[in-house]
Enzyme design. Sequence first.
Site, PDB file in Angstrom:
ATOM      1  N   GLU A 251     -19.616  -2.013   4.893  1.00 13.87           N
ATOM      2  CA  GLU A 251     -19.787  -3.240   5.684  1.00 13.87           C
ATOM      3  C   GLU A 251     -21.103  -3.907   5.308  1.00 13.87           C
ATOM      4  O   GLU A 251     -22.176  -3.311   5.414  1.00 13.87           O
ATOM      5  CB  GLU A 251     -19.766  -2.922   7.178  1.00 13.87           C
ATOM      6  CG  GLU A 251     -20.193  -4.048   8.105  1.00 13.87           C
ATOM      7  CD  GLU A 251     -19.431  -5.356   7.878  1.00 13.87           C
ATOM      8  OE1 GLU A 251     -20.081  -6.411   7.743  1.00 13.87           O
ATOM      9  OE2 GLU A 251     -18.185  -5.309   7.833  1.00 13.87           O
TER      10      GLU A 251
ATOM     11  N   GLY B 256     -24.255  -4.809   8.141  1.00 10.33           N
ATOM     12  CA  GLY B 256     -25.164  -3.815   8.695  1.00 10.33           C
ATOM     13  C   GLY B 256     -24.891  -3.536  10.147  1.00 10.33           C
ATOM     14  O   GLY B 256     -25.589  -2.741  10.786  1.00 10.33           O
TER      15      GLY B 256
ATOM     16  N   ALA C  30      -9.336 -29.365  17.557  1.00 12.46           N
ATOM     17  CA  ALA C  30      -8.855 -29.012  18.899  1.00 12.46           C
ATOM     18  C   ALA C  30      -8.009 -27.756  18.873  1.00 12.46           C
ATOM     19  O   ALA C  30      -6.939 -27.693  19.463  1.00 12.46           O
ATOM     20  CB  ALA C  30      -8.053 -30.171  19.494  1.00 12.46           C
ATOM     21  N   GLY C  31      -8.507 -26.737  18.172  1.00 14.17           N
ATOM     22  CA  GLY C  31      -7.849 -25.437  18.168  1.00 14.17           C
ATOM     23  C   GLY C  31      -8.439 -24.531  19.231  1.00 14.17           C
ATOM     24  O   GLY C  31      -9.274 -24.948  20.040  1.00 14.17           O
TER      25      GLY C  31
ATOM     26  N   GLY D  34     -12.469 -24.179  19.116  1.00  7.89           N
ATOM     27  CA  GLY D  34     -13.168 -25.386  19.543  1.00  7.89           C
ATOM     28  C   GLY D  34     -13.054 -25.632  21.033  1.00  7.89           C
ATOM     29  O   GLY D  34     -14.035 -26.016  21.689  1.00  7.89           O
TER      30      GLY D  34
ATOM     31  N   GLU E 155      -9.840 -34.749  16.962  1.00  9.47           N
ATOM     32  CA  GLU E 155      -8.754 -34.003  16.314  1.00  9.47           C
ATOM     33  C   GLU E 155      -7.947 -34.921  15.400  1.00  9.47           C
ATOM     34  O   GLU E 155      -7.502 -35.987  15.824  1.00  9.47           O
ATOM     35  CB  GLU E 155      -7.846 -33.364  17.367  1.00  9.47           C
ATOM     36  CG  GLU E 155      -6.555 -32.762  16.848  1.00  9.47           C
ATOM     37  CD  GLU E 155      -6.778 -31.681  15.796  1.00  9.47           C
ATOM     38  OE1 GLU E 155      -6.106 -31.751  14.740  1.00  9.47           O
ATOM     39  OE2 GLU E 155      -7.626 -30.797  16.016  1.00  9.47           O
TER      40      GLU E 155
ATOM     41  N   ASP F 153      -7.250 -10.857   7.978  1.00 12.09           N
ATOM     42  CA  ASP F 153      -7.320 -12.292   7.692  1.00 12.09           C
ATOM     43  C   ASP F 153      -7.181 -12.627   6.211  1.00 12.09           C
ATOM     44  O   ASP F 153      -6.948 -13.785   5.864  1.00 12.09           O
ATOM     45  CB  ASP F 153      -8.646 -12.875   8.196  1.00 12.09           C
ATOM     46  CG  ASP F 153      -8.687 -13.008   9.714  1.00 12.09           C
ATOM     47  OD1 ASP F 153      -7.709 -12.614  10.370  1.00 12.09           O
ATOM     48  OD2 ASP F 153      -9.710 -13.506  10.235  1.00 12.09           O
TER      49      ASP F 153
ATOM     50  N   LEU G 286      -5.955 -13.193  13.555  1.00 17.24           N
ATOM     51  CA  LEU G 286      -6.342 -12.694  14.869  1.00 17.24           C
ATOM     52  C   LEU G 286      -6.827 -11.253  14.747  1.00 17.24           C
ATOM     53  O   LEU G 286      -6.269 -10.467  13.972  1.00 17.24           O
ATOM     54  CB  LEU G 286      -5.167 -12.769  15.851  1.00 17.24           C
ATOM     55  CG  LEU G 286      -4.649 -14.171  16.168  1.00 17.24           C
ATOM     56  CD1 LEU G 286      -3.330 -14.097  16.921  1.00 17.24           C
ATOM     57  CD2 LEU G 286      -5.683 -14.945  16.986  1.00 17.24           C
TER      58      LEU G 286
ATOM     59  N   HIS H 141       3.244  -6.606  45.160  1.00 14.67           N
ATOM     60  CA  HIS H 141       2.956  -7.835  45.908  1.00 14.67           C
ATOM     61  C   HIS H 141       1.705  -7.633  46.745  1.00 14.67           C
ATOM     62  O   HIS H 141       1.540  -6.597  47.387  1.00 14.67           O
ATOM     63  CB  HIS H 141       4.135  -8.166  46.835  1.00 14.67           C
ATOM     64  CG  HIS H 141       3.868  -9.339  47.738  1.00 14.67           C
ATOM     65  ND1 HIS H 141       3.929 -10.643  47.315  1.00 14.67           N
ATOM     66  CD2 HIS H 141       3.515  -9.370  49.056  1.00 14.67           C
ATOM     67  CE1 HIS H 141       3.644 -11.435  48.331  1.00 14.67           C
ATOM     68  NE2 HIS H 141       3.387 -10.692  49.401  1.00 14.67           N
TER      69      HIS H 141
END
Length: 508
Positions: free
Chosen positions: A74, A77, A223-224, A227, A245, A355, A362, A487
């Site tokens: 990584e 660090g 506008a995701g 954001g 957007e 990704d 995600l 409930h």
Amino acid sequence: MAMASLARKKALYFSSYLCKSSSSSFKYSFSVSRGFASGSASDENDVVIIGGGPGGYVAAIKAAQLGLKTTCIEKRGALGGTCLNVGCIPSKALLHSSHMYHEAKHAFANHGVKVSNVEVDLPAMLGQKDKAVSNLTRGIEGLFKKNKVTYVKGYGKLISPSEVSVETIEGENTVVKGKNIIIATGSDVKPLPGITIDEKKIVSSTGALSLSEIPKKLVVIGAGYIGLELGSVWGRLGSEVTVVEFASDIVPSMDGEIRKQFQRSLEKQKMKFMLKTKVVGVDTSGEGVKLTLEPSAGGDQTTLEADVVLVSAGRTPFTAGLGLDKIGVEMDKMGRIPVNERFGTNVPGVFAIGDVIPGPMLAHKAEEDGVACVEYIAGKVGHVDYDLVPGVCYTHPEVASIGKTEEQVKTMGVEYRVGKFPFMANSRAKAIDNAEGLVKIIAEKESDKILGVHIMSPNAGELIHEAVLALQYGASSEDIARTCHAHPTMSEALKEAAMATYDKAIHI
């Protein structure tokens, strides 16, 4: 009958799943050592993972649990990747803290709690965020030690399909060898042409998490989910927020009906939207930022001034500078790495997850990728269904979804039914005076099989997982409707929406 059918569905699911997995033509063989990683990282590993984010660190721990000698590299660090350090976790910390401030200022009095002189202590708020991040990153290091994962801090580059050259953060160089290499380097902020991010006046999501003062005017480009979440944080703290957007709608992936209600909710919170608009010029020569805008289709230009501009136009795979081209790993036009169903690249022994490969960008998807990938490497069965990865926007109210939107179902040409239930008719939501939103269920008309579930409500991100499980096992709306729910709870709204889908709801 409905519950019995669900049990049968579970059995059939696993039966077909195992049959499908056993028929795969992809095979990997090697000796599995039951001893955990020991010695130096230069010794040959069963698995070497480049990247310590949600996909990478989870893959490392799972690999070690399966008896594979594992090293994780990584560059930051600090483990946890973008998500933990400058993404999911710090943003949720600020979303919660800013919501508490907003509630104290605007809602406490309705509950008989009187407070005066409510103020924002921004350094303390940011400090709480940083403390949460620090504790969690150290926690992952503890899990590495517990599971005997070797942790190398530095920037890793592939020099062969079984070797990674690492420039350590101490300035040294070492070579880590492995029978199987997993690329889990995540993603980076997607830049916009002509806009230079300086993390002061023009910031990415990283800079927006650490502003030294509350901007009077904040412009969000995009506008995701990211954001809108960060716009909500600073809007609650006092910023005048305008979202620009290019498209005609916010969050294009969201169900259309839910999206409209969601936008109205944000507008009630004084968030402004400029849709079908593009940024064509940026001037930072003054104290603030002056944006030149024009309609997406072209037309007259206008200007918009801000103290801070947040660029939130999405993310791009982090695959450059890893040596992938040198060993022949193929990439597509978007910089992603194509993989087979076992997460293998075109180069034997080199895998990719998260990704950097196609699919939702995600953290929880990356985690599932990581587990499945190392299970395949260990000769076991792994599985991730990208159609059943929940999405959540952590604003207030939250919006969570799983499965198909109504627009997608229409495109499929499937006859369907829709059941909806508003939280205004939910007793728990009314009792706590937090009843904005609804549950929407889409089910196939003939079989009643649930195709999609969409929730807009407080804590929708927690409520959605009952629906995720239902879709995973091919449940019908009647299966949920006939399941007893405690409930009073917010989750009763999901039951009522299910009742409305196949029959009629009770409380509306």
